[in-house]
Design an enzyme around this catalytic site. Structure first.
Site, short mmCIF file in Angstrom:
data_model
loop_
_atom_site.label_atom_id
_atom_site.label_comp_id
_atom_site.label_asym_id
_atom_site.label_seq_id
_atom_site.Cartn_x
_atom_site.Cartn_y
_atom_site.Cartn_z
N LYS A 68 0.85 -1.20 0.00
CA LYS A 68 0.00 0.00 0.00
C LYS A 68 0.88 1.25 0.00
O LYS A 68 0.70 2.16 -0.78
CB LYS A 68 -0.93 -0.03 1.22
CG LYS A 68 -1.85 1.16 1.33
CD LYS A 68 -2.75 1.07 2.56
CE LYS A 68 -3.48 2.39 2.77
NZ LYS A 68 -4.27 2.43 4.01
N GLU A 115 10.73 -4.72 3.85
CA GLU A 115 10.78 -6.14 3.48
C GLU A 115 10.39 -6.33 2.01
O GLU A 115 11.07 -7.01 1.24
CB GLU A 115 9.81 -6.95 4.36
CG GLU A 115 10.18 -7.01 5.84
CD GLU A 115 9.57 -5.91 6.68
OE1 GLU A 115 9.42 -6.09 7.90
OE2 GLU A 115 9.23 -4.83 6.11
N GLY A 173 -4.78 -1.54 5.21
CA GLY A 173 -4.02 -2.67 4.69
C GLY A 173 -4.64 -4.00 5.07
O GLY A 173 -4.87 -4.88 4.23
N ARG A 174 -5.02 -4.15 6.32
CA ARG A 174 -5.55 -5.43 6.80
C ARG A 174 -6.99 -5.65 6.34
O ARG A 174 -7.58 -6.68 6.62
CB ARG A 174 -5.43 -5.52 8.31
CG ARG A 174 -5.98 -4.33 9.06
CD ARG A 174 -5.59 -4.34 10.52
NE ARG A 174 -6.05 -3.15 11.19
CZ ARG A 174 -5.35 -2.01 11.22
NH1 ARG A 174 -4.18 -1.92 10.61
NH2 ARG A 174 -5.83 -0.94 11.86
N GLU A 206 -4.09 -5.77 15.25
CA GLU A 206 -3.60 -4.49 14.73
C GLU A 206 -4.73 -3.47 14.74
O GLU A 206 -4.51 -2.27 14.78
CB GLU A 206 -3.02 -4.64 13.31
CG GLU A 206 -2.06 -3.51 12.94
CD GLU A 206 -1.37 -3.72 11.60
OE1 GLU A 206 -0.16 -4.00 11.58
OE2 GLU A 206 -2.05 -3.60 10.55
N HIS A 253 -2.77 -31.89 19.70
CA HIS A 253 -1.57 -32.64 20.16
C HIS A 253 -0.47 -31.68 20.57
O HIS A 253 0.71 -32.02 20.55
CB HIS A 253 -1.13 -33.58 19.03
CG HIS A 253 -2.26 -34.45 18.58
ND1 HIS A 253 -2.55 -35.67 19.15
CD2 HIS A 253 -3.24 -34.23 17.67
CE1 HIS A 253 -3.64 -36.18 18.59
NE2 HIS A 253 -4.09 -35.32 17.69
N LYS A 309 10.17 0.36 13.31
CA LYS A 309 10.71 0.62 11.96
C LYS A 309 11.77 1.73 12.02
O LYS A 309 12.83 1.64 11.39
CB LYS A 309 9.58 1.01 11.02
CG LYS A 309 8.57 -0.11 10.74
CD LYS A 309 7.45 0.36 9.83
CE LYS A 309 6.38 -0.72 9.65
NZ LYS A 309 5.22 -0.24 8.83
O1 F6P Z 1 3.75 -2.41 9.73
C1 F6P Z 1 2.42 -2.69 9.69
C2 F6P Z 1 1.84 -2.41 8.32
O2 F6P Z 1 1.81 -1.07 8.07
C3 F6P Z 1 0.47 -3.03 8.17
O3 F6P Z 1 -0.55 -2.23 8.67
C4 F6P Z 1 0.42 -3.25 6.70
O4 F6P Z 1 -0.58 -4.14 6.35
C5 F6P Z 1 1.82 -3.77 6.43
O5 F6P Z 1 2.66 -3.03 7.32
C6 F6P Z 1 2.33 -3.65 5.03
O6 F6P Z 1 2.26 -2.33 4.60
P1 F6P Z 1 2.33 -2.00 3.02
O7 F6P Z 1 1.18 -2.66 2.37
O8 F6P Z 1 2.28 -0.51 2.99
O9 F6P Z 1 3.64 -2.53 2.51
#
Ligand code: F6P
Length: 538
Positions: free
Chosen positions: A199, A205, A260-261, A346, A377, A501
């Site tokens: 987003k 990452e 995002g979620r 979140e 288990h 971060k």
């Molecule tokens: O660090 C949390 C977050 O901002 C989430 O809310 C989000 O879904 C995820 O990182 C990934 O963010 P993006 O879609 O901006 O890469």
């Protein structure tokens, strides 16, 4: 507490009255409890008869929902009000599946425009019109994303995976290079298509993995020009994707009015369409829309997401349960708990209310879980004989086409057996009798005792189809929203993820340069030096 005092005092009083009551006895007190404590929506059935709730408590909770104005809040949410108060934005994930589209024509037009270009992309790729640098059709899609740009599509692709799939979907989220390396090691660069799903298009990452994926393509024979064929972006930040090297034509926008979620229903769900076809994605959207309609139209105890939220509110604030375990008895739903962890924690893992005032009561419970019967288990020992308060959702798809009937029957038997065991437990007398039966001394009895009386819901539906899954996810989204309203918090921001971060970027500099250790505590500095020693520059 967040509601009006009389509601809270009433609920507190009822919780006191019910402490020490066995849920199993409530079935004797209320002849038609099983039918009174269930509701249905969009093919799902919620059975909440095994929660520590009598008629009075259910009535008081529904009164609490009324005084909290939950149905008005839902109107505001789906109507585009700026419910995300700290970012001053709407949260219109419902519009992505067409809910109230007629009332939001300009935004809906944008959604439709993107869906049209997504449909074209899916058709071009499935038809081989868009293919890899060797001229061969794409057979594998790799979604590079994390959090809301990963959990949803990963969970849905896993749940709906079938031999009829058009492509195989893979998901890489971790910055640990192992994650991408292991995925790429199974793939042929010429037939691999990438979605850079972010987003913000600033997530370390995802950008790190996208860069490494691009280098993998380039080192495998692709030219810079070919990259355009192999990689698209899903983002609100078209400019950043452009700087990364992805053409605007290959960028599929999402909007800041979608969390995002909550973004599965947008272009973030592209991998779902590439795997199973656009019709699969359309059915997922339709299932969620039907849950939106149910949530709009249904009142009180007939409103499934509302009941889910009231159960969590009651168990967490009044019965002091501190965790919620999600137990899908379906291997297809193995990633559902992960998805719900982000959605619930979140969203509602907050300590201040909408005005910024601290909240002393518990907000979101810790959510965890895994696919049944695996947990049986492992941690079920704690569920049955530990002394922690928890609640559970046992999720049971009744059928699963094409699988072994006998094994499938055993799966259902285990799900309902665990529900019975959570309800009844094994009392002292039965434990004693078992000890005697096994020739053990009476003192051994307590080892066999199981308190039971653990409040839990059963959610069942016919099968894991795109429609049912869409409805299930939407039910949890609306539960999460209603609970945020009951708790008086904002479900749509996540300021708490930022500090890690920021510090992460500073520490990365120290690892890269070997300077600035005094910016951290001595213990951290020791480990940083150890890391650098373990990873000398080549
Ligand atoms: O660090 C949390 C977050 O901002 C989430 O809310 C989000 O879904 C995820 O990182 C990934 O963010 P993006 O879609 O901006 O890469």
């Amino acid at each position: 507490m967040t509601g009006n005092l009389s509601d809270e005092n009433r609920l507190k009083g009822l919780a006191r009255q019910l402490s020490g009551v066995r849920v199993v006895d409530l079935f004797d007190d209320e002849a038609d409890r099983a039918s009174n404590c269930r509701c249905e929506a969009a093919g799902l059935v919620l059975d909440y008869s095994k929660h520590l709730l009598n008629k009075e408590a259910r009535k008081a909770l529904l009164q609490r929902a009324e005084s909290a104005g939950l149905s008005d809040s839902f109107e505001k949410l789906t109507g585009g009000a700026h419910v995300n108060v700290t970012e001053d934005r709407p949260a219109l994930h419902t519009l992505l599946r067409g809910t109230r589209a007629g009332e939001l024509p300009s935004l809906w037009a944008e959604v439709e425009k993107v869906n049209a270009s997504l449909t074209t992309l899916v058709t071009d790729i499935h038809g081989g019109k868009r293919c890899g640098f060797a001229g061969t059709p794409f057979t594998h899609v790799v979604n590079l994303g994390i959090g809301g740009s990963d959990f949803g599509p990963r969970m849905v692709c896993r749940a709906l995976r079938s031999p009829e799939d058009r492509m195989t979907a893979h998901f890489v989220a971790n910055v640990d290079p192992q994650d991408l390396d292991e995925t790429l090691s199974q793939l042929n660069p010429a037939t691999t298509f990438f979605i850079v799903c972010s987003k913000s298009f600033t997530t370390e990452e995802t950008l790190t993995n996208a860069l490494r994926a691009r280098n993998w393509l380039l080192s495998s024979g692709a030219t810079k020009e070919d990259l355009g064929q192999h990689m698209v972006a899903v983002t609100t930040n078209i400019a950043a994707a452009g700087s990364f090297g992805i053409r605007e034509a290959d960028c599929f926008p999402i909007w800041d009015w979608v969390g995002g979620r909550y973004s599965l229903w947008s272009a973030v769900g592209l991998s779902v369409a590439l795997q199973g076809g656009w019709s699969t994605f359309a059915k997922l959207l339709a299932g969620a829309r039907s849950m939106d309609e149910h949530t709009h139209q249904s009142r009180g105890k007939n409103n499934l997401p509302l009941m889910l939220s009231l159960l969590e509110y009651w168990n967490t604030l009044y019965l002091h349960s501190d965790s919620h375990v999600v137990l899908p008895y379906s291997q297809r739903l193995e990633h559902l708990p992960d998805f719900l962890q982000q959605l619930s924690m979140e969203s509602n893992g907050k300590r201040v209310d909408l005005s910024g005032a601290p909240i002393s009561e518990p907000t979101a419970p810790v959510l965890w879980g895994s696919a049944g019967t695996i947990g049986q288990h492992s941690y079920y020992q704690l569920l049955h004989q530990g002394n922690r308060r928890f609640t559970a959702d046992i999720i049971l798809p009744l059928s699963n086409a094409g699988v072994d009937r006998d094994a499938h029957r055993k799966l259902a038997a285990n799900a309902l057996a665990q529900s019975r065991a959570l309800l009844t437990g094994r009392d002292a007398a039965a434990a004693q009798a078992l000890a005697q039966e096994r020739g053990q001394p009476d003192a051994f009895g307590p080892h066999y005792e199981m308190p039971g009386n653990h409040g839990h819901s059963l959610i069942y539906f016919n099968a894991v189809t795109p429609n049912a899954l869409g409805a299930l996810i939407a039910a949890y989204e609306h539960k999460t929203f209603f609970l945020s309203r009951l708790l008086g918090i904002n479900a749509f921001d996540q300021w708490g993820v930022e500090l890690g971060k920021v510090i992460g970027r500073k520490i990365l500099k120290i690892l890269e340069t070997g300077e600035g250790f005094d910016a951290v505590d001595d213990a951290t500095a020791v480990i940083l030096r150890a890391w650098r020693d373990a990873n000398p520059e080549p």
